[in-house]
Design an enzyme around this catalytic site. Structure first.
Site, mmCIF file in Angstrom:
data_model
loop_
_atom_site.group_PDB
_atom_site.id
_atom_site.type_symbol
_atom_site.label_atom_id
_atom_site.label_comp_id
_atom_site.label_asym_id
_atom_site.label_seq_id
_atom_site.Cartn_x
_atom_site.Cartn_y
_atom_site.Cartn_z
ATOM 1 N N TYR A 5 -0.198 -1.974 4.857
ATOM 2 C CA TYR A 5 0.512 -3.002 5.383
ATOM 3 C C TYR A 5 -0.323 -3.950 5.974
ATOM 4 C CZ TYR A 5 -0.749 -0.888 9.765
ATOM 5 O OH TYR A 5 -1.636 -0.235 10.938
ATOM 6 N N CYS A 6 0.244 -5.142 6.172
ATOM 7 C CA CYS A 6 -0.119 -6.109 7.008
ATOM 8 C C CYS A 6 0.661 -6.550 8.130
ATOM 9 C CB CYS A 6 -0.111 -7.637 5.945
ATOM 10 S SG CYS A 6 1.351 -8.172 5.422
ATOM 11 N N PHE A 7 0.842 -7.689 8.723
ATOM 12 C CA PHE A 7 1.545 -8.134 9.876
ATOM 13 C C PHE A 7 3.192 -7.944 9.697
ATOM 14 C CE2 PHE A 7 3.599 -10.755 13.113
ATOM 15 C CZ PHE A 7 3.317 -9.954 14.231
#
Length: 364
Positions: free
Chosen positions: A90-92
């Site tokens: 995941y990222c933000f």
């Protein structure tokens, strides 16, 4: 990956491709920070985005994360993915950074690694919602007792418990600082939400908690959850004063000296210096409440004990200030606090008696 509850209940390993500065501010248990961009990359690309827009920012990102740098980062993701094939990344926001990482990983290795829809932001929002809604489903019982009664040790012998001090990495008193830093408030809340969610999923709504103030060191218990705890039934564990002194001496002196020395990689001199600073600094925190005369009295006793320990290795002299702090400082405060909670008190007795009472309440 869209089932956020399953993600947390199953403890799925996670690759967090955000920059290290973002990870330090808040992340999740079982996540590893293997960033697409380092802090300098993120800062430079963010400035480019504000100045020239998304396309220019993407172009700069591809320039900065290329060649050997790109290969190193893909290799790190590949190693993690092969070790944890059930995991996610995941990222933000679940956008460009996670899609890019996912694409590069697949192109270079053939590994199709799932990403979390909505990223960190969606997961964080989900856990905050759990902290607001789930505490109402709990049937908490609060374990109280004078400082040094061994409440935390007692609590940890139960399965149906949540150890707030463990999540906060703090023992909840002036002398409660641990050798390692406390988590951020976000880290604390995330871990707490997952723990509550997991206990309820396991059918454990009756849970034992230690009696805490809202602040545990530098982190605080979320308001909605704290309101549930401060209205819960309370059981009082009674322990003889000398046993309390022995427990506190073991934790404050013996255990902490060993922990600070270990943290200094076995360097006895550096470890002792950090341990001494911890004791004197903890005492300084309560200087105003002790008052000038008592503070100077206890500080002299503590300094003498530290000097004796440094010279001979003996820790016996520490018993004097530990006994003073417990009986002369903590006990009057506790008597006042417990007098305000008498309406919640449902049982009082020895540790064995309290254990039997809790067993009758189906808390094991």
């Amino acid at each position: 990956m869209e089932d956020l509850q399953a993600l947390f209940l199953q403890d799925l390993p996670m690759i967090d491709v955000r920059a290290p500065v973002e990870f330090r501010e808040g992340a999740f248990p079982h996540s590893a920070n293997l960033p697409l961009m380092n802090d300098a990359d993120r800062d430079a690309i963010g400035k480019r985005y504000k100045q020239l827009g998304q396309n220019a920012a993407i172009e700069l990102g591809l320039q900065r994360v290329s060649g050997d740098i790109k290969a190193t980062r893909v290799n790190a993701w590949e190693t993690f993915a092969r070790q944890h094939p059930e995991g996610v990344l995941y990222c933000f926001r679940g956008g460009l950074r996670s899609r890019t990482s996912q694409q590069w990983l697949y192109e270079q290795t053939g590994i199709a690694y799932p990403r979390v829809q909505g990223g960190y932001k969606a997961m964080r929002r989900f856990l905050l919602e759990q902290l607001e809604s789930l505490p109402a489903q709990l049937r908490p019982v609060i374990l109280s007792g004078r400082t040094g009664s061994g409440k935390t040790r007692f609590l940890r012998t139960f399965q149906q418990q949540i150890d707030l001090e463990a999540f906060a990495n703090h023992r909840g008193s002036a002398f409660g600082t641990q050798p390692t830093p406390q988590p951020t408030q976000i880290h604390f809340e995330n871990a707490l939400a997952i723990a509550i969610m997991r206990k309820l999923h396991q059918g454990q709504s009756a849970l034992l908690f230690e009696d805490e103030s809202r602040m545990i060191g530098s982190v605080h218990i979320p308001e909605i959850f704290f309101n549930v705890l401060r209205n819960a039934p309370l059981v009082l564990m009674q322990v003889a004063d000398e046993e309390r002194v022995e427990i506190s001496y073991q934790e404050y002196v013996v255990d902490n000296h060993a922990a600070f020395t270990a943290l200094a990689d076995g360097n006895a001199e550096a470890g002792f210096a950090a341990y001494s600073a911890y004791l004197l600094g903890s005492l300084d925190k309560i200087q105003r409440r002790l008052g000038g005369v008592r503070y100077q009295q206890v500080r002299k006793i503590m300094q003498t004990a530290l000097e004796q320990q440094a010279a001979t290795g003996s820790t016996e002299a520490h018993y004097d200030w530990v006994r003073f702090i417990l009986l002369d400082y903590y006990d009057p405060m506790y008597d006042y606090q417990i007098s305000k909670k008498q309406h919640r008190l449902v049982f009082s007795g020895s540790p064995a008696d309290v254990r039997e009472y809790l067993r009758d309440q189906n808390i094991t």
